[in-house]
Scaffold this active site. Structure first.
Site, PDB file in Angstrom:
ATOM      1  N   ASP A 188      68.165 -21.263  84.633  1.00  0.00           N
ATOM      2  CA  ASP A 188      67.558 -20.732  85.860  1.00  0.00           C
ATOM      3  C   ASP A 188      68.413 -19.544  86.294  1.00  0.00           C
ATOM      4  OD1 ASP A 188      65.971 -20.584  88.277  1.00  0.00           O
ATOM      5  OD2 ASP A 188      67.584 -21.601  89.341  1.00  0.00           O
ATOM      6  N   SER A 189      67.880 -18.788  87.255  1.00  0.00           N
ATOM      7  CA  SER A 189      68.660 -17.681  87.818  1.00  0.00           C
ATOM      8  C   SER A 189      69.912 -18.191  88.511  1.00  0.00           C
ATOM      9  CB  SER A 189      67.805 -16.929  88.833  1.00  0.00           C
ATOM     10  OG  SER A 189      67.466 -17.804  89.901  1.00  0.00           O
ATOM     11  N   CYS A 219      62.653 -21.996  86.037  1.00  0.00           N
ATOM     12  CA  CYS A 219      62.588 -20.914  87.010  1.00  0.00           C
ATOM     13  C   CYS A 219      61.181 -20.330  86.957  1.00  0.00           C
ATOM     14  CB  CYS A 219      63.619 -19.859  86.614  1.00  0.00           C
ATOM     15  SG  CYS A 219      63.592 -18.376  87.634  1.00  0.00           S
ATOM     16  N   GLU A 235      72.020 -21.332  96.873  1.00  0.00           N
ATOM     17  CA  GLU A 235      73.155 -21.001  95.995  1.00  0.00           C
ATOM     18  C   GLU A 235      74.486 -21.319  96.671  1.00  0.00           C
ATOM     19  OE1 GLU A 235      73.413 -19.612  92.711  1.00  0.00           O
ATOM     20  OE2 GLU A 235      71.337 -20.289  92.662  1.00  0.00           O
ATOM     21  N   CYS A 249      59.241 -22.205  93.770  1.00  0.00           N
ATOM     22  CA  CYS A 249      60.528 -21.712  93.257  1.00  0.00           C
ATOM     23  C   CYS A 249      61.410 -22.942  93.134  1.00  0.00           C
ATOM     24  CB  CYS A 249      61.127 -20.711  94.245  1.00  0.00           C
ATOM     25  SG  CYS A 249      62.879 -20.340  93.975  1.00  0.00           S
ATOM     26  N   HIS A 262      64.435 -23.484  93.495  1.00  0.00           N
ATOM     27  CA  HIS A 262      65.463 -23.691  94.527  1.00  0.00           C
ATOM     28  C   HIS A 262      64.900 -24.466  95.731  1.00  0.00           C
ATOM     29  CE1 HIS A 262      67.629 -20.550  92.317  1.00  0.00           C
ATOM     30  NE2 HIS A 262      68.695 -20.759  93.072  1.00  0.00           N
TER      31      HIS A 262
HETATM   32  N1  DGL Z   1      64.631 -20.471  90.978  1.00  0.00           N
HETATM   33  C1  DGL Z   1      63.836 -19.381  90.665  1.00  0.00           C
HETATM   34  C2  DGL Z   1      62.349 -19.636  90.685  1.00  0.00           C
HETATM   35  O1  DGL Z   1      61.943 -20.738  90.415  1.00  0.00           O
HETATM   36  C3  DGL Z   1      64.214 -17.977  91.011  1.00  0.00           C
HETATM   37  C4  DGL Z   1      64.868 -17.671  92.280  1.00  0.00           C
HETATM   38  C5  DGL Z   1      65.467 -16.301  92.296  1.00  0.00           C
HETATM   39  O2  DGL Z   1      66.435 -16.098  91.577  1.00  0.00           O
HETATM   40  O3  DGL Z   1      64.957 -15.447  93.044  1.00  0.00           O
HETATM   41  O4  DGL Z   1      61.576 -18.761  90.903  1.00  0.00           O
END
Ligand code: DGL
Length: 263
Positions: A11-12, A74, A152, A184, A186
Site C-alpha cells: 500500500d502507499s 490500495c 499514517e 481507501c 486507510h
Molecule cells: N490506501 C490507499 C487507497 O486505498 C491510498 C491512500 C493514499 O496514499 O492517498 O486508496
C-alpha cells in the site's frame, strides 16, 4: 512456486494493514509480507505515472522476496497500476476497488456516498465500476485529502480529525446517502470515529474481507494455498521505521518485524 511461499501485500502506507488483517483472519496458514510505501505517501493526489512506477518497484521487491501472489491493498494504486502489474508479472495479482456493488445492493434510500482519494475517484476504473454496478442508484463522491496523513501518524480520533471527517460526511448525508463506501484502505481504521459521527441507520462498507476471499479463490485455483504454520508477518517501510514501529500496535494486532527499505 511453492504453496508455502509468502503472499506479498503493499500500500502507499499503513492503510493496507486493514486488508492484511482480513487476509490473516481468513487465511491464517499464509505467511505475509507487507510493504508500506510511507516514504511516498499519499498516492491520492499523485499522477498515474508516478503511482504506476512506485507500484512496479514495490511489486518487484515483493517478488524478489519470493511472493507467490501479490495483493495491491490500495484502491488508488489498483486504479492506476493493477493492469500494468498483471501484464508484467505471472503471479496472481489481486487488486481492490470501492465497494460500489455491495453498496448498490444495500442502499434503501437509493443514494450511496463514496469516500476515497482524488486519484481513485478520477480514474477510468472507477468510472467503469459505476457504469457496471451503480444501476439506478445515485452515487455521490467525496475526495478526502488529509485523512490518510492522520492514519499514517496513528491518529484515529481527536477534534481536528473529527472536524475533517464531519466536513466530508456532511454533504453526503445531506444528499440522502444511507450507505457510505470506505473507498481507501486507510479509512477502515476510522470506522469507530465515523460510526459516532453518522446516524445509526447509515451503513459503512469496505472491501477488505472481499479481497481476502478473492485471494483465497485465486490461491486455490493455482493450487497455492499454504498448509502452514505461517511465519510471523514481515513489514518493510520506505518511510521511517521508528514511526511504523510506533503506530503498528494501533493498526495491527500481532507481532512482526519492521525493516527499513530504500527503494
Ligand atoms: N490506501 C490507499 C487507497 O486505498 C491510498 C491512500 C493514499 O496514499 O492517498 O486508496
Amino acid at each position: 512456486m511453492g504453496s508455502e511461499a509468502p503472499v506479498g501485500v503493499f500500500d502507499s502506507g499503513v492503510g493496507g494493514l486493514s486488508v492484511l488483517a482480513e487476509i490473516r483472519d481468513l487465511l491464517p496458514a499464509e505467511s505475509l509480507l507487507y510493504v508500506a510505501d510511507s516514504g511516498h505517501v499519499p498516492y491520492g493526489e499523485k499522477s498515474t505515472d508516478y503511482i504506476r512506477q512506485r507500484s512496479r518497484i514495490l511489486a518487484d521487491f515483493l517478488l524478489g522476496q519470493g511472493a507467490k501472489a501479490l495483493v495491491v491493498a490500495c484502491n488508488t494504486a489498483t486504479a492506476a497500476a493493477v493492469n500494468d502489474l498483471r501484464s508484467l508479472f505471472e503471479v496472481p495479482v489481486i487488486g481492490m476497488e470501492p465497494a460500489v456493488k455491495p453498496a448498490a445492493l444495500a442502499t434503501r434510500s437509493g443514494v450511496v456516498g463514496v469516500l476515497a482519494t482524488t486519484g481513485t475517484l478520477q480514474s477510468a476504473k472507477f468510472a467503469a465500476l459505476l457504469d457496471r454496478f451503480a444501476g439506478s442508484v445515485r452515487v455521490v463522491t467525496q475526495p478526502c485529502p488529509g485523512l490518510v496523513e492522520c492514519v499514517e501518524r496513528g491518529e484515529l480520533d481527536g477534534p481536528e480529525l473529527e472536524a475533517l471527517l464531519r466536513s466530508y460526511t456532511r454533504p453526503l448525508l445531506a444528499e440522502g446517502c444511507d450507505t457510505l463506501i470506505l473507498g481507501c484502505t486507510h479509512y477502515p481504521f476510522l470506522r469507530p470515529l465515523l460510526r459516532r459521527l453518522v446516524p445509526e441507520n447509515v451503513t459503512l462498507v469496505d472491501t477488505g474481507a472481499a479481497v481476502a476471499r478473492q485471494l483465497r479463490q485465486r490461491l486455490r485455483e493455482g493450487d497455492l494455498l499454504a498448509c502452514g504454520p505461517a511465519c510471523p508477518a514481515r513489514f518493510w517501510t520506505t518511510g521511517d521505521p521508528v514511526s511504523l514501529n510506533a503506530v503498528l500496535p494501533r493498526l495491527w494486532s500481532g507481532n512482526g518485524v519492521v525493516t527499513q527499505l530504500s527503494l
